[in-house]
Design an enzyme around this catalytic site. Structure first.
Site, PDB file in Angstrom:
ATOM      1  N   HIS A  72      -7.673  32.488 -34.609  1.00 33.69           N
ATOM      2  CA  HIS A  72      -8.392  31.863 -35.977  1.00 33.69           C
ATOM      3  C   HIS A  72      -8.371  30.120 -35.683  1.00 33.69           C
ATOM      4  CE1 HIS A  72      -4.652  30.828 -38.577  1.00 33.69           C
ATOM      5  NE2 HIS A  72      -4.208  31.729 -38.081  1.00 33.69           N
ATOM      6  N   ASP A 190      -0.825  26.657 -35.950  1.00 35.53           N
ATOM      7  CA  ASP A 190      -1.257  27.983 -36.138  1.00 35.53           C
ATOM      8  C   ASP A 190      -2.861  27.646 -36.695  1.00 35.53           C
ATOM      9  OD1 ASP A 190      -1.610  30.482 -37.563  1.00 35.53           O
ATOM     10  OD2 ASP A 190      -0.508  29.733 -39.450  1.00 35.53           O
ATOM     11  N   GLU A 224      -8.958  33.742 -41.699  1.00 34.32           N
ATOM     12  CA  GLU A 224      -7.728  34.613 -41.481  1.00 34.32           C
ATOM     13  C   GLU A 224      -6.596  34.098 -42.481  1.00 34.32           C
ATOM     14  OE1 GLU A 224      -3.602  35.312 -39.968  1.00 34.32           O
ATOM     15  OE2 GLU A 224      -4.445  33.399 -40.510  1.00 34.32           O
ATOM     16  N   GLU A 225      -6.488  32.630 -42.747  1.00 38.36           N
ATOM     17  CA  GLU A 225      -5.477  32.443 -43.859  1.00 38.36           C
ATOM     18  C   GLU A 225      -5.600  33.091 -45.200  1.00 38.36           C
ATOM     19  OE1 GLU A 225      -2.789  31.109 -42.958  1.00 38.36           O
ATOM     20  OE2 GLU A 225      -3.006  29.770 -41.383  1.00 38.36           O
ATOM     21  N   ASP A 245      -1.703  34.808 -32.190  1.00 36.87           N
ATOM     22  CA  ASP A 245      -1.321  34.026 -33.321  1.00 36.87           C
ATOM     23  C   ASP A 245       0.084  33.613 -33.332  1.00 36.87           C
ATOM     24  OD1 ASP A 245      -1.609  32.785 -35.865  1.00 36.87           O
ATOM     25  OD2 ASP A 245      -2.640  34.423 -36.752  1.00 36.87           O
TER      26      ASP A 245
END
Length: 358
Positions: A72, A190, A224-225, A245
């Protein structure tokens, strides 16, 4: 620790380039455009999805049974919740992080009305110890944390006149640094570490430097978050879903900054045992340093796909990230280990029910 190789440094530089493109969830157009332009310049076909993600589908030796791999590009961020009477901004957080993690950070406000940005600093309202008795003890929360704009504003009307309004996105400065001995420290590792590695391997496959065992769909996820990055539009031939990830570090964790972290369970439950064991086998065969770990307060695009009802084997691995959802850090050794596991996974035949039983 010795200096890293030129190739490892090149990978860290690729990660740095991605971290420097603001992309809080909901405002990822710039980084998707960057990836699209990179692919187009190499003649690599891609598809943009309705919700703003990007997918590259590359044909493998087996075109009947497919894989789906995602990383992501969306990051933590914020929105303008309110404009205060003195012209400063109240925040509404995007993603799962604490106010402590952003106190003192520089930020950019992206005006939705104008093609313009404004800079600022995220601070406690009660920052000055010379004025506020509770500067040290006041709770870091939505009421007390605010954005001090780098503009001459004294009222809410002053800020509105600049073109800033409720709902404008706020991105946090990454402050990315690469050290000579191989550490990269930055916000948004991330999951821009994984996105950079996936892009590197797409280049390699397209240039025929490596061969895919199975047709594979590479998806750059942009939500994604907030929990639903790549859980729709998965082709029906897909049998394996891999999320690349971050690996979470901390007390009781095995994950470190020098190996690839393979997730066995997160907050959504266990990952597919056969796929996990297959990833471990690849590490042992190819002498890749790895750690198995549980991430207790975590979910991924892979777990999101299962919640959406897809019948796939799901797996997750990635570089070990120190201080996740804050000012993060990892090392080139972990980045390289993640790259090599992903490379060997893509080049290896898929699991079958028979191989899982062996």
């Amino acid at each position: 620790m010795n200096q890293i190789s030129p190739k490892s440094f090149e990978r860290l530089e690729a990660i740095k380039r991605l971290t420097e493109i603001p992309s809080p969830t909901g405002h990822t157009q710039a980084i998707i455009q960057y990836i699209a332009q990179d692919l187009a310049s190499r003649g690599i076909a891609y598809q943009l999805t309705a919700k703003g993600g990007l997918m590259v589908s590359l044909t493998g030796q087996d075109d009947q049974r497919h894989r789906f791999v995602t990383a992501h590009v969306d990051t933590l961020g914020a929105m303008v919740r309110a404009i205060k009477a003195d012209g400063r901004l109240k925040l509404d957080l995007i993603g799962g992080f604490t106010y402590h993690a952003i106190e003192g950070e520089y930020c950019t406000i992206h005006s939705s009305r104008l093609d313009k940005t404004f800079t600022g600093t995220i601070l406690m309202h009660q920052t000055s110890v010379h004025v506020y008795a509770d500067a040290r003890t006041a709770e870091r929360n939505q009421t007390n944390i605010e954005v001090r704009l780098d503009e001459h504003v004294e009222t809410a009307e002053d800020t509105l006149a600049l073109g800033i309004q409720v709902g404008d996105f706020i991105s946090f400065d990454p402050r990315t640094q690469i050290t000579p001995n191989g550490y990269i420290k930055s916000r948004h590792l991330d999951d821009k570490v994984s996105a950079a590695l996936m892009l590197e391997l797409i280049h390699k496959i397209h240039s025929q430097e490596m061969t895919l065992a199975h047709t594979t769909h590479f998806y750059f996820s942009n939500n994604e978050e907030i929990g639903y990055g790549a859980n729709a539009g998965i082709p029906e031939q897909v049998e394996e879903y891999l999320a690349v990830d971050m690996g979470a570090m901390g007390d009781d964790q095995q994950t470190d900054e020098y190996s690839v972290s393979i997730c066995v369970k997160d907050g959504s439950g266990p990952y597919h045992l056969g796929m996990r064991n297959y990833l471990v086998d690849l590490c042992e065969i190819h002498q890749i340093d790895y750690r198995l770990d549980i991430y207790p307060y975590y979910a991924s695009d892979a777990s999101g796909a299962l919640r959406a009802g897809y019948d796939v084997r799901h797996g997750l691995f990635g570089a070990g990230i120190e201080a996740s959802h804050a000012y993060e850090r990892t090392h080139a050794d972990s980045v390289d280990a993640t790259y090599h596991l992903l490379k060997y996974y893509l080049a290896s035949p898929m699991l079958t029910s028979e191989t899982e039983e062996e």
